[in-house]
Design a protein around this motif. Structure first.
Motif, mmCIF file in Angstrom:
data_model
loop_
_atom_site.group_PDB
_atom_site.id
_atom_site.type_symbol
_atom_site.label_atom_id
_atom_site.label_comp_id
_atom_site.label_asym_id
_atom_site.label_seq_id
_atom_site.Cartn_x
_atom_site.Cartn_y
_atom_site.Cartn_z
ATOM 1 N N GLY A 110 -30.466 49.776 129.538
ATOM 2 C CA GLY A 110 -30.885 50.034 130.915
ATOM 3 C C GLY A 110 -32.387 50.216 131.075
ATOM 4 N N ALA A 111 -33.136 50.155 129.972
ATOM 5 C CA ALA A 111 -34.584 50.405 130.031
ATOM 6 C C ALA A 111 -35.355 49.264 130.703
ATOM 7 N N GLY A 112 -34.736 48.087 130.759
ATOM 8 C CA GLY A 112 -35.415 46.964 131.406
ATOM 9 C C GLY A 112 -35.801 45.846 130.463
ATOM 10 N N LYS A 113 -35.212 45.829 129.274
ATOM 11 C CA LYS A 113 -35.546 44.795 128.292
ATOM 12 C C LYS A 113 -35.084 43.407 128.762
ATOM 13 N N SER A 114 -33.823 43.330 129.166
ATOM 14 C CA SER A 114 -33.303 42.014 129.577
ATOM 15 C C SER A 114 -34.027 41.495 130.814
ATOM 16 N N THR A 115 -34.349 42.409 131.708
ATOM 17 C CA THR A 115 -35.071 41.995 132.914
ATOM 18 C C THR A 115 -36.427 41.416 132.521
HETATM 19 P P1 ADP Z 1 -31.769 46.572 129.143
HETATM 20 O O1 ADP Z 1 -31.783 45.126 128.784
HETATM 21 O O2 ADP Z 1 -32.901 47.332 128.546
HETATM 22 O O3 ADP Z 1 -30.440 47.224 128.901
HETATM 23 P P2 ADP Z 1 -31.786 45.652 131.905
HETATM 24 O O4 ADP Z 1 -33.031 44.883 132.151
HETATM 25 O O5 ADP Z 1 -30.526 44.928 131.700
HETATM 26 O O6 ADP Z 1 -32.054 46.686 130.723
HETATM 27 O O7 ADP Z 1 -31.550 46.632 133.136
HETATM 28 C C1 ADP Z 1 -32.602 47.465 133.638
HETATM 29 C C2 ADP Z 1 -32.098 48.178 134.874
HETATM 30 O O8 ADP Z 1 -31.876 47.225 135.911
HETATM 31 C C3 ADP Z 1 -30.781 48.932 134.669
HETATM 32 O O9 ADP Z 1 -30.847 50.131 135.431
HETATM 33 C C4 ADP Z 1 -29.776 47.973 135.248
HETATM 34 O O10 ADP Z 1 -28.665 48.691 135.744
HETATM 35 C C5 ADP Z 1 -30.542 47.303 136.362
HETATM 36 N N1 ADP Z 1 -30.075 45.945 136.645
HETATM 37 C C6 ADP Z 1 -30.038 44.940 135.762
HETATM 38 N N2 ADP Z 1 -29.578 43.825 136.351
HETATM 39 C C7 ADP Z 1 -29.314 44.150 137.637
HETATM 40 C C8 ADP Z 1 -28.828 43.430 138.775
HETATM 41 N N3 ADP Z 1 -28.519 42.133 138.695
HETATM 42 N N4 ADP Z 1 -28.702 44.106 139.932
HETATM 43 C C9 ADP Z 1 -29.037 45.397 140.031
HETATM 44 N N5 ADP Z 1 -29.504 46.135 139.015
HETATM 45 C C10 ADP Z 1 -29.646 45.518 137.833
#
Ligand code: ADP
Ligand code: ADP
Length: 228
Positions: free
Chosen positions: A38-43
């Protein structure tokens, strides 16, 4: 080469936003993106790979500023610039190893470079396995195929999202060594997102790896300094 400033991402419907502290990666270095789930890595990986549009701020990857690029331009840029090693490898069992290597180029409407495929299969000790199907490979062999596929179009940036997920220690370290070795041979920048202690320990010992620790969602107003 790789860096961002004022980078903010807001998901529709969310009350909070992801804010990335300004960062610039030194030449010849690789990047470890850390942070809990949830830290924002995938984003950030999606932004770096042009799968998400930059909403606010600047993002530079391999000499290209991604903010403001059209979806179509991003698609073309991605194919020329990025190699991705997916978490579960995503090799197709319907195709041979050689066909798996050709697939990204074919999917982009291009001709697959068979000389390049042969060179990579040779370099990664896969030449004898070219006509096998992925389910006939060991885990280590399948990892090498996924790395070879990512390198097919000579990427400037090699991305791996949680490359050690679901792997035992030996296979996790094998994957890491493969990625580092590939980045070195191909002279491309490696970006790894991971919250795996084994990966973090191995990478933080290296001089040529920078770390960014991500902190997740913050209230939308938090960064604003009250005035008056
Ligand atoms: P990580 O890869 O570090 O687990 P993500 O980038 O997946 O982190 O997610 C970062 C934050 O953005 C989290 O709080 C997640 O719930 C939120 N998030 C990710 N994708 C979406 C989306 N499509 N819609 C709303 N919130 C999202
Ligand atoms: P480590 O992986 O050892 O923690 P960092 O990447 O965090 O190393 O770098 C340590 C410091 O050096 C940071 O302040 C970073 O901004 C700076 N730095 C990193 N790469 C370069 C570079 N190529 N030139 C100048 N400073 C750099």
């Amino acid at each position: 080469m790789l860096g961002w400033s004022g980078l903010v991402h807001h998901y529709a419907g969310a009350t909070d936003t992801l804010r990335y502290v300004d960062f610039s990666l030194g030449r010849g270095r690789h990047l470890l993106l850390r942070g809990a789930s949830g830290a924002g890595k995938s984003t950030l990986l999606a932004l770096l790979s042009g799968l998400l549009r930059v909403q606010q701020g600047e993002l530079e990857v391999a000499g290209t500023s991604l903010a403001g690029m059209s979806a179509r331009a991003l698609d073309a840029w991605r194919g020329e610039t990025l190699g991705v090693v997916p978490q579960r490898l995503h090799l197709s069992d319907a195709l041979t190893v050689a066909e798996n290597l050709a697939l990204p180029a074919l999917a982009a409407g291009q001709r697959a470079d068979t000389a390049r495929a042969a060179e990579l299969l040779e370099g990664l000790q896969l030449a004898e396995l070219a006509e096998r199907r992925p389910h006939q490979l060991s885990v280590g062999q399948a990892q090498r195929v996924a790395v070879a596929r990512a390198l097919m179009r000579r990427p400037r940036l090699l991305l791996a999202d949680e490359p050690s997920a679901n792997l035992d220690d030996d296979h996790a370290l094998h994957m890491l060594a493969l990625l580092l070795d590939a980045a070195e041979r191909e002279a491309c920048t490696l970006v790894i997102a991971s919250h795996d202690g084994r990966v973090i320990e191995a990478l933080s010992a290296r001089e040529d790896v920078a770390e960014v620790v991500l902190r997740g969602m913050q209230p939308s107003g938090q960064m604003e300094v009250p005035t008056g």
